[in-house]
Design a protein around this motif. Structure first.
Motif, PDB file in Angstrom:
ATOM      1  N   HIS A   9       2.861  -0.655  -8.286  1.00  0.00           N
ATOM      2  CA  HIS A   9       3.003   0.775  -8.008  1.00  0.00           C
ATOM      3  C   HIS A   9       4.396   1.293  -8.345  1.00  0.00           C
ATOM      4  N   VAL A 144      -5.161   1.924  -1.198  1.00  0.00           N
ATOM      5  CA  VAL A 144      -4.296   1.810  -2.370  1.00  0.00           C
ATOM      6  C   VAL A 144      -2.864   1.514  -1.934  1.00  0.00           C
ATOM      7  N   ALA A 145      -2.178   0.704  -2.696  1.00  0.00           N
ATOM      8  CA  ALA A 145      -0.752   0.394  -2.508  1.00  0.00           C
ATOM      9  C   ALA A 145      -0.480  -0.297  -1.174  1.00  0.00           C
ATOM     10  N   GLU A 146      -1.352  -1.233  -0.783  1.00  0.00           N
ATOM     11  CA  GLU A 146      -1.118  -1.959   0.459  1.00  0.00           C
ATOM     12  C   GLU A 146      -0.647  -3.376   0.171  1.00  0.00           C
ATOM     13  N   ASP A 174      -4.446  -2.047  -6.897  1.00  0.00           N
ATOM     14  CA  ASP A 174      -4.451  -1.416  -5.581  1.00  0.00           C
ATOM     15  C   ASP A 174      -3.735  -2.211  -4.505  1.00  0.00           C
ATOM     16  N   ARG A 175      -3.856  -3.540  -4.503  1.00  0.00           N
ATOM     17  CA  ARG A 175      -3.373  -4.302  -3.356  1.00  0.00           C
ATOM     18  C   ARG A 175      -2.624  -5.561  -3.784  1.00  0.00           C
ATOM     19  N   ARG A 225     -10.286  -2.563 -12.802  1.00  0.00           N
ATOM     20  CA  ARG A 225      -9.442  -1.384 -12.649  1.00  0.00           C
ATOM     21  C   ARG A 225      -9.959  -0.266 -13.543  1.00  0.00           C
TER      22      ARG A 225
END
Length: 232
Positions: A9, A144-146, A174-175, A225
């Protein structure tokens, strides 16, 4: 120390040989699933006998990683202790060592499924924490973005007629899932459920060890993706 640099990210991150994650720009060191006190808990309940120095071995690695990175903030992604209240049962020398590591640093304990966070120790205690675009929690939710832990992922790599099995980081668009940092924590092969279905088909695994390296994640079966659209 060899590290593996990658982007998640838009953030430049480094995977350390120990299984710790370093975000240089934020001075942030993240570790997951220390499971401190596991050998003491198993011994007290008649379980498998593990060497009694697992806490010290874990703290030695953490001490070395803090020295190498110069981190100013540490986030522990849950299951820091193997059972609630175990921090009060550890040898005094180990507790003093941990207290020394915390001195002068921002320290965030994320609650896990094994423990709600060591409430008797210093630092802040959170269910999760968001820093910049990233949210740090114990178990992946699909958001998202975890950045999470919990699953203790491991991957196998066949090379020169031998098979290596190592704890690993997993990440897709995403992760990002961290390996277990604690000594004798065991692991789940990333080609097995739920990891195989949780990560996208083009996910990557970063194997820990003296020279961390990235490979396609074995067994990834989740949705691919979405491809970016080209401008008209």
């Amino acid at each position: 120390m060899n590290t593996h640099e990658f982007s998640f990210h838009g953030i430049a991150l480094r995977a350390l040989p120990s299984g710790a994650l370093f975000w240089p720009e934020a001075g942030l060191l993240t570790v997951s699933d220390l499971h401190l006190g596991k050998s003491a808990r198993l011994s007290a309940h008649g379980g498998a006998q593990l060497p009694p120095y697992e806490v010290r071995a874990t703290l030695e690695r953490l001490d070395a990683d803090l020295g190498f990175t110069g981190a100013t903030h540490v986030v522990c992604l849950g299951d820091s202790f193997d059972f609630p209240g175990l921090e009060s049962c550890l040898p005094e020398d180990d507790l003093l060592w941990l207290t020394r590591l915390q001195a002068g640093l921002r320290w965030t304990w994320i609650e896990g499924n094994h423990d709600p966070g060591p409430l008797t120790l210093g630092g802040e205690h959170r269910a999760e924490i968001t820093l910049g675009p990233l949210t740090f929690r114990h178990i992946a939710t699909g958001a998202v973005a975890e950045v999470s832990g919990h699953y203790h992922p491991k991957a196998r790599l066949r090379t020169k007629g031998t098979t290596l099995s190592r704890p690993c980081f997993l990440y897709d668009a995403d992760r990002l899932i961290l390996p277990a940092y604690g000594t004798y924590t065991g692991g789940l092969s990333c080609d097995r459920a739920p990891l195989s279905g949780l990560m996208a088909r083009d996910a990557r695994a970063i194997l820990t060890g003296p020279r961390p390296m990235a490979i396609p994640m074995p067994g990834a079966a989740g949705p691919p993706r979405p491809r970016a659209r080209r401008p008209a």
